[in-house]
Design an enzyme around this catalytic site. Structure first.
Site, mmCIF file in Angstrom:
data_model
loop_
_atom_site.group_PDB
_atom_site.id
_atom_site.type_symbol
_atom_site.label_atom_id
_atom_site.label_comp_id
_atom_site.label_asym_id
_atom_site.label_seq_id
_atom_site.Cartn_x
_atom_site.Cartn_y
_atom_site.Cartn_z
ATOM 1 N N GLY A 1 0.841 -1.204 0.000
ATOM 2 C CA GLY A 1 0.000 0.000 0.000
ATOM 3 C C GLY A 1 0.873 1.250 0.000
ATOM 4 N N ARG B 1 1.132 -5.166 -5.187
ATOM 5 C CA ARG B 1 1.457 -6.347 -4.380
ATOM 6 C C ARG B 1 1.670 -7.475 -5.392
ATOM 7 N NH1 ARG B 1 -2.856 -3.794 -0.966
ATOM 8 N NH2 ARG B 1 -1.780 -3.077 0.887
ATOM 9 N N ASP C 1 5.827 -5.068 5.808
ATOM 10 C CA ASP C 1 6.589 -6.292 6.082
ATOM 11 C C ASP C 1 6.541 -7.314 4.942
ATOM 12 O OD1 ASP C 1 3.997 -6.828 6.642
ATOM 13 O OD2 ASP C 1 4.318 -7.448 8.728
ATOM 14 N N THR D 1 4.471 2.593 5.440
ATOM 15 C CA THR D 1 3.071 2.185 5.597
ATOM 16 C C THR D 1 2.393 3.109 6.596
ATOM 17 O OG1 THR D 1 1.586 0.502 6.533
ATOM 18 C CG2 THR D 1 3.859 0.385 7.241
ATOM 19 N N ASP E 1 0.238 2.234 8.631
ATOM 20 C CA ASP E 1 -0.253 1.453 9.777
ATOM 21 C C ASP E 1 0.613 1.534 11.039
ATOM 22 O OD1 ASP E 1 -2.250 0.633 8.067
ATOM 23 O OD2 ASP E 1 -1.253 -1.243 7.525
ATOM 24 N N ASP F 1 2.928 -0.469 11.904
ATOM 25 C CA ASP F 1 2.873 -1.830 12.451
ATOM 26 C C ASP F 1 4.184 -2.601 12.266
ATOM 27 O OD1 ASP F 1 2.738 -2.039 9.710
ATOM 28 O OD2 ASP F 1 1.074 -3.452 9.670
ATOM 29 N N ARG G 1 -4.972 -1.995 9.425
ATOM 30 C CA ARG G 1 -4.930 -3.450 9.265
ATOM 31 C C ARG G 1 -5.118 -4.123 10.629
ATOM 32 N NH1 ARG G 1 -3.359 -5.915 4.533
ATOM 33 N NH2 ARG G 1 -2.345 -4.044 3.795
HETATM 34 O O1 F6P Z 1 -1.449 -1.239 4.896
HETATM 35 C C1 F6P Z 1 -2.044 -0.037 4.575
HETATM 36 C C2 F6P Z 1 -3.532 -0.184 4.424
HETATM 37 O O2 F6P Z 1 -4.075 1.072 4.085
HETATM 38 C C3 F6P Z 1 -4.256 -0.784 5.629
HETATM 39 O O3 F6P Z 1 -4.464 0.151 6.654
HETATM 40 C C4 F6P Z 1 -5.529 -1.279 4.988
HETATM 41 O O4 F6P Z 1 -6.087 -2.334 5.730
HETATM 42 C C5 F6P Z 1 -5.048 -1.767 3.644
HETATM 43 O O5 F6P Z 1 -3.817 -1.109 3.376
HETATM 44 C C6 F6P Z 1 -5.984 -1.490 2.502
HETATM 45 O O6 F6P Z 1 -5.436 -2.070 1.362
HETATM 46 P P1 F6P Z 1 -5.940 -1.760 -0.114
HETATM 47 O O7 F6P Z 1 -5.473 -0.386 -0.478
HETATM 48 O O8 F6P Z 1 -5.318 -2.805 -0.949
HETATM 49 O O9 F6P Z 1 -7.436 -1.820 -0.075
#
Ligand code: F6P
Length: 325
Positions: A11, A72, A103, A125, A127, A129, A171
């Site tokens: 992300g 990804r 990660d 990120t 998050d 995390d 997340r």
């Molecule tokens: O890891 C970053 C994040 O924004 C999380 O907070 C969220 O759960 C996820 O990515 C959303 O992913 P996507 O953009 O693929 O919907």
């Protein structure tokens, strides 16, 4: 080392561009050429490479998103994908790589290092995390975006004597909820790391109303709704509405948290981390993840970074409870 690559993966997060800029310019300062790899590990496999000189990263420091785009990649996890990536690395003479992401991206960094391509991971990120760093690139900007939303929601919640539930990203981590909840003065903060009681939340709301409070803000981390007790934030809102007799509005902030111009903190963090990554590569060192601890830039082995256990800041959570009385 004369040629390095840089990619963003997973992300996106505000500040990734500042990190790319730092990699390119620290590289140039050290007589290294930087190649930008487009769309993360997918771009590496599919030969999406373009040279980044110091002008190519001009005017991006303040921009959200990532100029390199991100993805990804499932293909990269396969033997065939890895082989294709190694062919491209050889083709362009890439001697080291900087991977900016979460990660999942660090596993790619570890695998490339094992194959003899020194690779450095930077935590990018929203998050927050990643256990090996106090802060990740993008977290500061994301919580400021949430605070801005909370301020606005409080205005309208006060006008209507309503309860406002704000669901934030993160997340499986509750840091976005915790930090933005404290800074936004939320009555309750609900995170996946700690249990919570709906009755206790309602008790606090009623207590506030009894002393004249016109609004109540609850910040809830998205990871919480994934457990069995609550099937979703809307359902939680209905439950609180039934128990307090007060109207509840739910706002799911979503991807707005991923965009925007990075804060000064994120720009500086990204700049420092990007520079450290290049300094490591210059010495031929790979297989490390860069972090910040007690305001010092540090680096740890990728495997250690992946296995380290994240600790949730319980002191901050307790403080939030005291201050939101
Ligand atoms: O890891 C970053 C994040 O924004 C999380 O907070 C969220 O759960 C996820 O990515 C959303 O992913 P996507 O953009 O693929 O919907």
């Amino acid at each position: 080392m004369k040629t390095i690559g840089v990619l963003t993966s997973g992300g996106d997060a505000p500040g990734m561009n500042a990190a790319i800029r730092a990699v390119v310019r620290t590289g140039a300062y050290n007589d290294m050429r930087t190649l930008g790899i487009i769309r993360g590990f997918n771009g590496l496999i599919h030969d999406e490479i373009q040279e980044l000189d110091i002008s190519a990263v001009g005017d991006i420091l303040h921009r959200g998103g990532t100029i390199l785009k991100t993805a990804r990649s499932e293909e990269f996890k396969t033997e065939a994908g890895m082989q294709k990536a190694m062919e491209i690395i050889k083709k362009y003479g890439i001697e080291g790589i900087v991977v900016i992401g979460g990660d999942g991206s660090f596993r790619g960094a570890r695998d490339l290092s094992r194959l003899g391509v020194p690779t450095i991971g930077l935590p990018g990120t929203i998050d927050n995390d990643i256990a090996c760093t106090d802060y990740t690139i993008g977290f500061s900007t994301a919580i400021n975006t949430v605070i801005d939303a909370i301020n606005k929601l409080r205005d309208t919640a006060s006008s209507h004597d309503r309860i406002s539930i704000v669901e934030v990203m993160g997340r499986n981590a509750g840091d976005i909820a915790l930090y933005s909840g404290i800074a936004g003065g939320a009555e309750s903060i609900i995170v996946p790391e700690l249990p919570f009681e709906t009755d206790e939340i309602c008790r606090r709301i009623i207590q506030g109303r009894n002393r004249g409070k016109q609004h109540s803000i609850i910040v809830l981390a998205e990871g919480v709704v994934l457990n069995k007790e609550i099937s979703g934030t809307i359902e939680l809102g209905k439950e609180i509405e039934a128990k307090t007799g007060l109207e509840v509005k739910v706002t799911i902030l979503g991807h707005i948290q991923r965009g925007g111009s990075p804060t000064a903190f994120d720009r500086i963090l990204a700049s420092r981390m990007g520079a450290r990554a290049v300094e490591l590569l210059k010495q031929g060192i790979g297989n490390r993840v860069v972090g910040i601890r007690n305001n010092h830039i540090v680096d740890v082995e990728v495997e250690e970074a992946l296995t380290m256990k994240r600790s949730f800041n319980q002191d901050l959570y307790r403080l939030a409870q005291i201050l939101s009385m």
